[in-house]
Motif scaffolding. Structure first.
Motif, mmCIF file in Angstrom:
data_model
loop_
_atom_site.group_PDB
_atom_site.id
_atom_site.type_symbol
_atom_site.label_atom_id
_atom_site.label_comp_id
_atom_site.label_asym_id
_atom_site.label_seq_id
_atom_site.Cartn_x
_atom_site.Cartn_y
_atom_site.Cartn_z
ATOM 1 N N ILE A 157 10.490 19.291 12.473
ATOM 2 C CA ILE A 157 11.576 18.707 11.686
ATOM 3 C C ILE A 157 11.292 18.941 10.205
ATOM 4 C CG2 ILE A 157 12.660 16.551 10.943
ATOM 5 C CD1 ILE A 157 13.579 16.932 13.677
ATOM 6 N N PHE A 158 12.196 19.668 9.540
ATOM 7 C CA PHE A 158 12.035 19.944 8.114
ATOM 8 C C PHE A 158 13.255 19.551 7.285
ATOM 9 C CE2 PHE A 158 9.349 23.063 10.325
ATOM 10 C CZ PHE A 158 8.123 22.733 9.778
ATOM 11 N N SER A 159 14.418 19.508 7.911
ATOM 12 C CA SER A 159 15.635 19.189 7.162
ATOM 13 C C SER A 159 16.211 17.855 7.613
ATOM 14 C CB SER A 159 16.685 20.289 7.343
ATOM 15 O OG SER A 159 17.231 20.263 8.654
ATOM 16 N N PHE A 160 16.985 17.250 6.721
ATOM 17 C CA PHE A 160 17.660 16.006 7.065
ATOM 18 C C PHE A 160 18.688 16.256 8.158
ATOM 19 C CE2 PHE A 160 20.800 12.637 6.528
ATOM 20 C CZ PHE A 160 19.986 11.521 6.508
ATOM 21 N N ALA A 161 19.299 17.437 8.149
ATOM 22 C CA ALA A 161 20.283 17.777 9.185
ATOM 23 C C ALA A 161 19.649 17.737 10.576
ATOM 24 C CB ALA A 161 20.873 19.159 8.916
ATOM 25 N N GLN A 162 18.432 18.253 10.702
ATOM 26 C CA GLN A 162 17.734 18.201 11.995
ATOM 27 C C GLN A 162 17.523 16.755 12.434
ATOM 28 O OE1 GLN A 162 14.385 20.660 10.489
ATOM 29 N NE2 GLN A 162 14.488 21.669 12.486
ATOM 30 N N ALA A 163 17.033 15.938 11.508
ATOM 31 C CA ALA A 163 16.749 14.534 11.837
ATOM 32 C C ALA A 163 18.022 13.799 12.224
ATOM 33 C CB ALA A 163 16.081 13.847 10.647
ATOM 34 N N ARG A 164 19.095 14.032 11.489
ATOM 35 C CA ARG A 164 20.364 13.359 11.790
ATOM 36 C C ARG A 164 20.888 13.780 13.163
ATOM 37 N NH1 ARG A 164 26.118 13.622 8.425
ATOM 38 N NH2 ARG A 164 27.342 12.803 10.184
ATOM 39 N N ALA A 165 20.860 15.081 13.446
ATOM 40 C CA ALA A 165 21.369 15.574 14.730
ATOM 41 C C ALA A 165 20.560 15.022 15.900
ATOM 42 C CB ALA A 165 21.362 17.103 14.750
ATOM 43 N N CYS A 166 19.259 14.864 15.708
ATOM 44 C CA CYS A 166 18.408 14.316 16.769
ATOM 45 C C CYS A 166 18.792 12.867 17.077
ATOM 46 C CB CYS A 166 16.937 14.386 16.365
ATOM 47 S SG CYS A 166 16.224 16.040 16.423
ATOM 48 N N ALA A 167 19.013 12.083 16.034
ATOM 49 C CA ALA A 167 19.404 10.684 16.234
ATOM 50 C C ALA A 167 20.747 10.606 16.937
ATOM 51 C CB ALA A 167 19.458 9.960 14.890
ATOM 52 N N GLU A 168 21.663 11.454 16.532
ATOM 53 C CA GLU A 168 23.002 11.455 17.124
ATOM 54 C C GLU A 168 22.984 11.906 18.581
ATOM 55 O OE1 GLU A 168 25.224 12.274 12.827
ATOM 56 O OE2 GLU A 168 24.982 13.930 14.261
ATOM 57 N N ALA A 169 21.958 12.689 18.941
ATOM 58 C CA ALA A 169 21.812 13.154 20.331
ATOM 59 C C ALA A 169 21.074 12.141 21.201
ATOM 60 C CB ALA A 169 21.073 14.493 20.351
ATOM 61 N N GLY A 170 20.592 11.050 20.590
ATOM 62 C CA GLY A 170 19.866 10.044 21.365
ATOM 63 C C GLY A 170 18.469 10.466 21.750
ATOM 64 N N VAL A 171 17.859 11.349 20.941
ATOM 65 C CA VAL A 171 16.496 11.808 21.202
ATOM 66 C C VAL A 171 15.527 10.631 21.052
ATOM 67 C CG1 VAL A 171 14.648 13.247 20.247
ATOM 68 C CG2 VAL A 171 16.950 14.189 20.550
ATOM 69 N N SER A 280 28.585 23.763 13.734
ATOM 70 C CA SER A 280 28.751 24.504 12.481
ATOM 71 C C SER A 280 28.302 23.661 11.285
ATOM 72 C CB SER A 280 30.209 24.937 12.304
ATOM 73 O OG SER A 280 31.071 23.822 12.286
ATOM 74 N N GLU A 281 28.589 22.353 11.311
ATOM 75 C CA GLU A 281 28.129 21.477 10.239
ATOM 76 C C GLU A 281 26.607 21.409 10.204
ATOM 77 O OE1 GLU A 281 31.783 18.231 9.928
ATOM 78 O OE2 GLU A 281 30.226 17.985 11.469
ATOM 79 N N PHE A 282 25.995 21.292 11.388
ATOM 80 C CA PHE A 282 24.526 21.264 11.454
ATOM 81 C C PHE A 282 23.930 22.537 10.868
ATOM 82 C CE2 PHE A 282 20.791 22.879 13.705
ATOM 83 C CZ PHE A 282 19.869 21.874 13.451
ATOM 84 N N ARG A 283 24.437 23.679 11.312
ATOM 85 C CA ARG A 283 23.861 24.948 10.856
ATOM 86 C C ARG A 283 24.049 25.124 9.350
ATOM 87 N NH1 ARG A 283 22.003 27.703 15.077
ATOM 88 N NH2 ARG A 283 22.962 27.453 17.133
#
Length: 318
Positions: A157-171, A280-283
């Motif tokens: 995990i290096f970007s805030f986008a990665q962290a946000r997407a993980c939370a939204e995926a219920g990781v 697309s927003e994540f990328r």
């Protein structure tokens, strides 16, 4: 009280190692491994009997040479995990082959195989976390696995986008890489003079922590990849921190007071969780962070190289 004991007052300490003996001394709750650590462990003399058992298993499973190598590699990671679980009360994180990082379906299949190998040895899936690189495909694989009750540790995990997407995926858990973020800025001479309070790796975890707590995401934050003890202490209060044996030893030998630095939000007002990021927003958001793009790609390549080197050792012995 040494600083390791002080840290444990606020944070769950996890050992980042594949060396069973070094883990035993520091009584961590959980342990994380990766291909680099498994490769190091495979070269230790104390693991040679374990290695021979893995080769016997791979031969019995049959298949062509490539299949045998893959089976041996998967079995070795699991067998080391099983041995570690004899020494720790919590969980083991075992990593999916980094070469599958852009294939959602293959990540899912490999994760299920790893869990089944643990179950064959009497280890319930509740004691296993599957480590997957935090690509879009990896995050979507984890989202599916979590629905099946297979908890995942999203790594690199290096970007805030990665962290946000993980939370939204219920990781279940994420591993922001403090030290590798530090490395990127240090190599470009952007951290002179250095202050831990201005460390971009520390700031990254702080931002993720505050965002998760504010929006009440249940995903666990586990800071990882440290270069300095002061980075670890600057994150006292983070849900978990995974620490190498060398730095665990350093913390054991320091006796200064440990002060909590991160605190969960105490807001009682109504909260909302933003609409999930689209692909697309994540990328796009991830792409805006040059450091994150560089370090995610480099981390995947490095883990893939170590996986290939491990397979070369196994191939020679097969």
């Amino acid at each position: 009280m040494n600083q390791l004991e002080g840290l444990k007052q606020f944070t769950t300490v996890v050992a980042d190692s594949g060396d069973i003996e070094s883990i035993y001394h520091y009584t961590p709750q959980d342990v994380t491994t990766n291909p680099s650590l498994i490769l190091k462990a495979a070269r230790l003399s104390s693991y040679q009997t374990l290695l021979e058992n893995v080769l016997i298993y791979a031969r019995k499973q049959g298949g062509n040479r490539e299949t045998k190598i893959i089976n041996a590699s998967d079995k070795l990671a699991v067998n080391i995990g099983v041995e570690i679980l004899k020494k720790v009360p919590g969980r083991i994180s075992t990593e999916v082959d980094a070469r599958l990082s852009f294939d959602r379906d293959m990540c899912i299949a490999k994760a299920r195989k790893i869990v089944s190998l643990y179950q064959e040895q009497g280890i319930h899936k509740s004691r296993v976390m599957i480590k997957i690189a935090s690509t879009w495909e990896g995050i979507k694989a984890a989202e599916e696995l979590e629905k099946d009750g297979i908890n995942c540790n999203l790594t690199l995990i290096f970007s805030f986008a990665q962290a946000r997407a993980c939370a939204e995926a219920g990781v279940y858990l994420i591993s922001p890489f403090v030290g590798r973020i530090y490395d990127w800025y240090y190599q470009r001479q952007l951290l002179e003079p250095y202050s831990v309070y201005d460390d971009p790796g520390i700031k990254s975890v702080q931002a993720i922590y505050n965002y998760y707590k504010q929006h009440r995401y249940q995903t666990v934050i586990m800071g990882a990849s440290f270069r300095k003890v002061e980075q670890i202490l600057a994150l006292a209060g983070c849900d978990r921190l995974t620490i190498s044996p060398a730095m665990l030893e350093e913390l054991c030998n320091l006796y200064q007071h440990v002060e909590r630095k991160l605190f969960p939000s105490i807001e009682t007002e109504a909260f909302h969780q933003p609409a999930p990021l689209s692909e697309s927003e994540f990328r796009w958001e991830h792409n805006q962070d040059a450091m994150a793009v560089d370090q995610l790609a480099d981390g995947i390549r490095q883990f893939a190289r170590d996986q290939q080197n491990l397979e070369k050792i196994l191939a020679e012995k097969l």
